[in-house]
Design an enzyme around this catalytic site. Structure first.
Site, mmCIF file in Angstrom:
data_model
loop_
_atom_site.group_PDB
_atom_site.id
_atom_site.type_symbol
_atom_site.label_atom_id
_atom_site.label_comp_id
_atom_site.label_asym_id
_atom_site.label_seq_id
_atom_site.Cartn_x
_atom_site.Cartn_y
_atom_site.Cartn_z
ATOM 1 N N ASP A 1 10.060 -13.061 -7.730
ATOM 2 C CA ASP A 1 9.209 -12.014 -7.148
ATOM 3 C C ASP A 1 9.689 -11.730 -5.733
ATOM 4 O O ASP A 1 10.517 -12.470 -5.190
ATOM 5 C CB ASP A 1 7.743 -12.461 -7.140
ATOM 6 C CG ASP A 1 6.772 -11.300 -7.310
ATOM 7 O OD1 ASP A 1 7.204 -10.134 -7.136
ATOM 8 O OD2 ASP A 1 5.586 -11.536 -7.600
ATOM 9 N N ALA B 1 -0.643 -16.624 -4.111
ATOM 10 C CA ALA B 1 -0.040 -17.439 -5.177
ATOM 11 C C ALA B 1 -0.816 -17.417 -6.484
ATOM 12 O O ALA B 1 -0.520 -18.211 -7.381
ATOM 13 C CB ALA B 1 0.173 -18.883 -4.709
ATOM 14 N N GLN C 1 0.854 -1.193 0.000
ATOM 15 C CA GLN C 1 0.000 0.000 0.000
ATOM 16 C C GLN C 1 0.892 1.246 0.000
ATOM 17 O O GLN C 1 0.910 2.022 0.943
ATOM 18 C CB GLN C 1 -0.933 -0.019 1.203
ATOM 19 C CG GLN C 1 -1.847 -1.248 1.253
ATOM 20 C CD GLN C 1 -2.757 -1.230 2.457
ATOM 21 O OE1 GLN C 1 -3.516 -0.294 2.672
ATOM 22 N NE2 GLN C 1 -2.683 -2.284 3.262
ATOM 23 N N LYS D 1 0.767 -8.333 -16.954
ATOM 24 C CA LYS D 1 -0.365 -8.810 -16.139
ATOM 25 C C LYS D 1 -1.440 -7.743 -16.049
ATOM 26 O O LYS D 1 -1.167 -6.582 -15.779
ATOM 27 C CB LYS D 1 0.149 -9.171 -14.738
ATOM 28 C CG LYS D 1 -0.909 -9.655 -13.773
ATOM 29 C CD LYS D 1 -0.280 -10.062 -12.438
ATOM 30 C CE LYS D 1 0.365 -8.880 -11.730
ATOM 31 N NZ LYS D 1 0.919 -9.254 -10.433
#
Length: 319
Positions: A224, A230, A102, A198
């Site tokens: 990542d 997942a 965030q 994505k």
């Protein structure tokens, strides 16, 4: 009269990851400081430092992992206790920096929670912060105190070199935001680089994936900073296998593994998941994911702590 702790290295921990804190102490040849971090009957966090820290150089090892609010509050109160006990310097060692996703406004009326967490950590008495693989590097700018962002990459790459020696490797970033990280892995592994474009419907649901790059006839290593539910990593694995990869491995620093991560990873064709002990592994993950390999970052953290204490360069660890 008790001996003063002036300028001594003092290491403390809360309840988020005591095993990692003990490993760090073993690597440093130091002992873990005596502290009680418990709960009052109504659930409030209770902290009491059980030794003299006046003038000491104190390090508090605490990941802001599940349950994040509990562990964050423990970190804040431990630092406040040390500050009020006249510690000379307090370094918050946060292997996993919760709320880091965030880091910006993604809608008109939402908080920038990572900035709020940075503010309260500073207000509680932190003199500096030591963390590992921040989700977004710009979070360092949310602090008005020094921040050292370590990379688990040397630990992960050392294992990968042994695991897939002499095979053609393609390092794949599962989203555009991780390209810099994947490029660094690819350079050190002498591997090809691929990126997955994505598109999301919502925060935890991926709508579409497109592979940019060539992974045909190679071992694809998905890189990542964390694996949470997942969804991204398993869809990325499917995409690279469809593109001709012979094998897919997943490599991430922080094994959050919130439900339904174990179910998704168990059903996927990922042959091995490599992660670190920045977060304690959930019992469910230990039971259901036999292909999960956990590497220790205790040595990396210990060396960074030693260098900070001795006023030596931390960045040269990665040069």
């Amino acid at each position: 009269m008790a001996e003063r702790a002036k300028d001594e290295l003092e290491i403390f921990t809360g309840n988020s990851n005591p095993a990692l804190a003990r490993e760090v102490c073993e690597s440093l040849g130091a002992r873990l400081g005596e502290i009680d971090v418990g709960r009052f009957p109504d659930g409030e966090v209770m902290v009491e430092v059980r030794e003299n820290v006046r003038g000491g150089d104190c390090f508090v090892i605490q990941s802001i992992c599940t349950p994040p609010n509990e562990n964050l509050m423990e970190l804040l109160l431990v630092m406040d206790a040390l500050r009020r006990a006249s510690a000379k310097r307090i370094t918050a060692v946060i292997p996993y920096f919760g709320y880091s996703r965030q880091d910006r406004k993604v809608a008109p009326r939402v908080p920038i929670s990572a900035k709020v967490v940075a503010d309260v950590i500073t207000a509680a008495g932190a003199s500096r912060v030591l963390t590992v693989d921040l989700h977004a590097g710009q979070i360092q700018g949310f602090f008005n105190i020094p921040v050292d962002n370590l990379y688990a990459m040397p630990v992960l790459i050392q294992y990968l070199r042994k695991r897939i020696d002499n095979d053609r490797i393609s390092v794949v970033s599962p989203d555009a935001g991780g390209v810099e990280r994947a490029r660094a892995f690819a350079r050190r592994l002498n591997a090809d680089l691929a990126i997955i474009d994505k598109r999301r419907k919502r925060a935890s649901e991926v709508a579409e994936m497109r592979l940019v790059g060539d992974v045909k006839d190679s071992v694809a290593v998905l890189v990542d900073d964390m694996i949470d539910t997942a969804g991204t990593i398993t869809e990325a694995a499917r995409a690279v296998l469809e593109a001709g990869a012979t094998e897919v491995m997943a490599c991430a620093t922080h094994p959050i593994l919130s439900d339904p991560a174990c179910e998704r990873l168990s059903k996927s064709k990922i042959t091995e998941i490599v992660s670190t002990n920045s977060i304690p592994l959930r019992a469910k993950a230990q039971a259901e994911l036999p292909n999960l390999k956990i590497l220790s970052i205790a040595g990396l953290l210990a060396e960074a702590v030693r260098r900070i204490h001795n006023a030596e360069s931390v960045s040269s660890l990665f040069s």
